[in-house]
Write a protein that holds these residues in place. Structure first.
Motif, PDB file in Angstrom:
ATOM      1  N   GLN A 195       0.804  -1.215   0.000  1.00  0.00           N
ATOM      2  CA  GLN A 195       0.000   0.000   0.000  1.00  0.00           C
ATOM      3  C   GLN A 195       0.841   1.272   0.000  1.00  0.00           C
ATOM      4  O   GLN A 195       0.309   2.359  -0.224  1.00  0.00           O
ATOM      5  N   GLY A 196       2.139   1.149   0.274  1.00  0.00           N
ATOM      6  CA  GLY A 196       2.997   2.313   0.261  1.00  0.00           C
ATOM      7  C   GLY A 196       2.782   3.191   1.477  1.00  0.00           C
ATOM      8  O   GLY A 196       2.574   2.713   2.599  1.00  0.00           O
ATOM      9  N   LEU A 197       2.836   4.503   1.261  1.00  0.00           N
ATOM     10  CA  LEU A 197       2.643   5.459   2.349  1.00  0.00           C
ATOM     11  C   LEU A 197       1.163   5.529   2.692  1.00  0.00           C
ATOM     12  O   LEU A 197       0.340   5.930   1.879  1.00  0.00           O
ATOM     13  N   LEU A 198       0.840   5.163   3.916  1.00  0.00           N
ATOM     14  CA  LEU A 198      -0.559   5.133   4.338  1.00  0.00           C
ATOM     15  C   LEU A 198      -1.084   6.512   4.688  1.00  0.00           C
ATOM     16  O   LEU A 198      -2.289   6.754   4.608  1.00  0.00           O
ATOM     17  N   GLY A 199      -0.214   7.403   5.089  1.00  0.00           N
ATOM     18  CA  GLY A 199      -0.647   8.743   5.459  1.00  0.00           C
ATOM     19  C   GLY A 199       0.486   9.513   6.092  1.00  0.00           C
ATOM     20  O   GLY A 199       1.553   8.973   6.407  1.00  0.00           O
ATOM     21  N   ASP A 415      -2.170  20.361   3.506  1.00  0.00           N
ATOM     22  CA  ASP A 415      -3.052  19.362   2.898  1.00  0.00           C
ATOM     23  C   ASP A 415      -2.610  19.025   1.479  1.00  0.00           C
ATOM     24  O   ASP A 415      -2.623  17.857   1.071  1.00  0.00           O
ATOM     25  N   ASN A 416      -2.236  20.040   0.706  1.00  0.00           N
ATOM     26  CA  ASN A 416      -1.743  19.780  -0.650  1.00  0.00           C
ATOM     27  C   ASN A 416      -0.473  18.939  -0.617  1.00  0.00           C
ATOM     28  O   ASN A 416      -0.274  18.052  -1.450  1.00  0.00           O
ATOM     29  N   SER A 417       0.401  19.224   0.345  1.00  0.00           N
ATOM     30  CA  SER A 417       1.640  18.456   0.472  1.00  0.00           C
ATOM     31  C   SER A 417       1.349  16.992   0.760  1.00  0.00           C
ATOM     32  O   SER A 417       1.893  16.094   0.099  1.00  0.00           O
ATOM     33  N   ALA A 418       0.476  16.728   1.748  1.00  0.00           N
ATOM     34  CA  ALA A 418       0.167  15.339   2.101  1.00  0.00           C
ATOM     35  C   ALA A 418      -0.510  14.608   0.953  1.00  0.00           C
ATOM     36  O   ALA A 418      -0.238  13.427   0.693  1.00  0.00           O
ATOM     37  N   ARG A 419      -1.387  15.293   0.214  1.00  0.00           N
ATOM     38  CA  ARG A 419      -2.088  14.666  -0.907  1.00  0.00           C
ATOM     39  C   ARG A 419      -1.118  14.308  -2.025  1.00  0.00           C
ATOM     40  O   ARG A 419      -1.149  13.190  -2.566  1.00  0.00           O
ATOM     41  N   ARG A 420      -0.256  15.247  -2.399  1.00  0.00           N
ATOM     42  CA  ARG A 420       0.704  14.981  -3.475  1.00  0.00           C
ATOM     43  C   ARG A 420       1.656  13.853  -3.103  1.00  0.00           C
ATOM     44  O   ARG A 420       1.962  12.970  -3.920  1.00  0.00           O
ATOM     45  N   ILE A 421       2.137  13.873  -1.872  1.00  0.00           N
ATOM     46  CA  ILE A 421       3.123  12.876  -1.440  1.00  0.00           C
ATOM     47  C   ILE A 421       2.505  11.489  -1.404  1.00  0.00           C
ATOM     48  O   ILE A 421       3.083  10.517  -1.903  1.00  0.00           O
ATOM     49  N   ARG A 422       1.320  11.373  -0.835  1.00  0.00           N
ATOM     50  CA  ARG A 422       0.717  10.049  -0.747  1.00  0.00           C
ATOM     51  C   ARG A 422       0.349   9.507  -2.117  1.00  0.00           C
ATOM     52  O   ARG A 422       0.487   8.307  -2.388  1.00  0.00           O
ATOM     53  N   PHE A 423      -0.120  10.353  -3.017  1.00  0.00           N
ATOM     54  CA  PHE A 423      -0.471   9.885  -4.359  1.00  0.00           C
ATOM     55  C   PHE A 423       0.773   9.355  -5.063  1.00  0.00           C
ATOM     56  O   PHE A 423       0.728   8.293  -5.709  1.00  0.00           O
ATOM     57  N   HIS A 424       1.879  10.064  -4.950  1.00  0.00           N
ATOM     58  CA  HIS A 424       3.095   9.643  -5.650  1.00  0.00           C
ATOM     59  C   HIS A 424       3.670   8.372  -5.050  1.00  0.00           C
ATOM     60  O   HIS A 424       4.206   7.524  -5.780  1.00  0.00           O
ATOM     61  N   THR A 425       3.581   8.205  -3.741  1.00  0.00           N
ATOM     62  CA  THR A 425       4.176   7.039  -3.095  1.00  0.00           C
ATOM     63  C   THR A 425       3.281   5.808  -3.123  1.00  0.00           C
ATOM     64  O   THR A 425       3.690   4.749  -2.634  1.00  0.00           O
ATOM     65  N   THR A 426       2.088   5.924  -3.683  1.00  0.00           N
ATOM     66  CA  THR A 426       1.202   4.754  -3.799  1.00  0.00           C
ATOM     67  C   THR A 426       1.005   4.336  -5.252  1.00  0.00           C
ATOM     68  O   THR A 426       0.126   3.532  -5.539  1.00  0.00           O
ATOM     69  N   ARG A 427       1.806   4.849  -6.165  1.00  0.00           N
ATOM     70  CA  ARG A 427       1.606   4.525  -7.580  1.00  0.00           C
ATOM     71  C   ARG A 427       1.936   3.066  -7.866  1.00  0.00           C
ATOM     72  O   ARG A 427       1.326   2.446  -8.745  1.00  0.00           O
TER      73      ARG A 427
END
Length: 437
Positions: A195-199, A415-427
């Protein structure tokens, strides 16, 4: 095939009327609505038959080949004749072109994938597609809202911190004094799964970890069997919170333990240099010339290189504190390598006793501190030796986190930082799901 009856590829609900090309090869696609549901009132759902007028919009779309493609949509404006409906009129819309849309749905998704998966900056993607920054960012937010879901239960959880920005000084509104702000983020990684980065959560305190775990379901918390961390007291205190993770065993990553042993060797080398020469180390000093060999494992050095380092330092350090620190570091590495032997209990006990004895007999302050740290964290270290669980996967995702931050040139919105980071680390997880399907 007749162009008047050709459905525009990728845009269901509309039909192409005419395609023309200008002198530089740009295609103008004129189309109209071909969906009976588009005449249904958004307020009451009744299909209207009263035409009020027509409107022409030119939404942006993904390019076609090496040249851009221009869309021109002629749509009908309908009247709603239902007395109980508050809408007087409405304009046609389809799924790929909702009301007031300035870009097609597929362009929004394309910009979202470019920002999220490829870790491109929003401004770069917006410029390449000829749209504004808010439009490109809105496409990514919509895509992330559909793709990022609540994490599933995990067996092994990794916790580590990453720096969000540079330290700065802010004035306290209550006392009026200047307070140093050191921004950090705590990341939670699925080590046992894909699952990668969960949060992520702002801060690196016990309250940060407890708050994130409390926000998860009881099933998620009960399913965690191991938690891998570096030797951080705040994270250990959070994991040990009563009734938070009832089935979790804390594991300390061996990489950070070896790093602390190397730090002890460096501190001993620097202190001995000051005591003997009353200055910092120079290239002519053997302990400085061999500083990198002191941090290298014995198995990674040739016999000739090891003998050279040992003889040069031994001749210049009568106290033998530097070499004692090197031996203590190697003894700790030998202790941690018991994991390759299946965590044999007797061998672990023997090597642990040998490490403690060497540090105690040396009476080197830095080694006594190192031995005290190992004694404090021994249950968690022993859990690593027994299970072999490391935080290497978490450290790998930290690299991806830094990559996203660099491409974005920093974030102002958490919030933008957490969203971008989690999306990239769950690809990788999304790719595996698509492959299995």
């Amino acid at each position: 095939m007749d162009q008047s009856t050709t459905v525009l590829f990728g845009l269901p609900g509309v039909r192409v009327d005419r395609v023309s090309t200008d002198d530089i090869g740009v295609r103008l696609v004129e189309f109209f609505t071909d969906d009976e549901r588009a005449a249904a009132c958004p307020g009451c759902g009744v299909v209207s038959t009263s035409v009020k007028g027509h409107a022409v919009t030119r939404p942006k779309d993904i390019p076609y080949g090496e040249v851009s493609i221009l869309l021109q949509w002629t749509k009908t404006r309908w009247r709603c004749r239902e007395e109980y409906c508050q809408r007087g009129s409405f304009t046609e819309s389809v799924d790929e072109l909702p009301p007031r849309a300035r870009v097609t749905g597929r362009l929004g998704r394309a910009m979202g994938w470019a920002i999220g998966d490829a870790a491109r900056s929003v401004s770069e993607v917006a410029t390449s597609h000829g749209v504004s920054w808010p439009t490109a960012h809105r496409g990514f937010v919509d895509l992330a809202g559909r793709m990022l879901t609540e994490p599933d239960p995990v067996r092994v959880l990794g916790i580590d911190e990453t720096r969000r920005g540079k330290p700065r000084w802010d004035r306290c509104t209550t006392t009026g004094t200047w307070v140093r702000t050191d921004p950090w983020d705590t990341g939670f990684v699925d080590i046992s799964g894909s699952q990668g980065l969960l949060g992520q959560q702002s801060g690196r305190t016990s309250a940060t970890v407890v708050g994130w775990l409390r926000a998860r379901s009881a099933q998620f918390r009960d399913g965690i069997e191991y938690v891998a961390i570096d030797p951080a007291a705040v994270y250990a205190s959070a994991v040990r919170t009563p009734d938070l993770l009832p089935n979790a065993v804390l594991v300390v990553d061996h990489f950070h333990l070896v790093a602390k042993a190397n730090d002890a060797v460096t501190k001993v080398r620097q202190r001995v240099t000051w005591d003997q020469r009353s200055r910092r180390g120079r290239a002519i000093d053997p302990e400085w010339a061999n500083r990198r060999r002191l941090l290298r494992g014995r198995e990674r050095m040739s016999d000739r290189g090891f003998a050279r380092m040992w003889n040069e330092i031994d001749a210049q350090d009568p106290s033998a504190q530097i070499l004692s620190a090197y031996i203590a570091k190697e003894e700790l590495r030998t202790l941690l390598s018991t994991v390759r032997d299946g965590g044999d209990r007797h061998r672990t006990s023997h090597r642990l006793q040998r490490f403690f004895t060497w540090c105690a007999d040396s009476q080197v302050p830095e080694l006594l501190t190192l031995a005290k740290m190992v004694d404090t964290w021994w249950p968690e270290i022993n859990a690593f030796i027994t299970t072999g669980i490391t935080n290497a996967k978490t450290e790998g995702y930290n690299r991806l986190v830094k990559q996203v931050k660099r491409s974005a040139c920093g974030f102002r919105n958490v919030d933008n930082s957490a969203r971008r980071i989690r999306f990239h680390t769950t690809r990788s997880a999304r790719a595996s799901i698509q492959t299995s399907c």
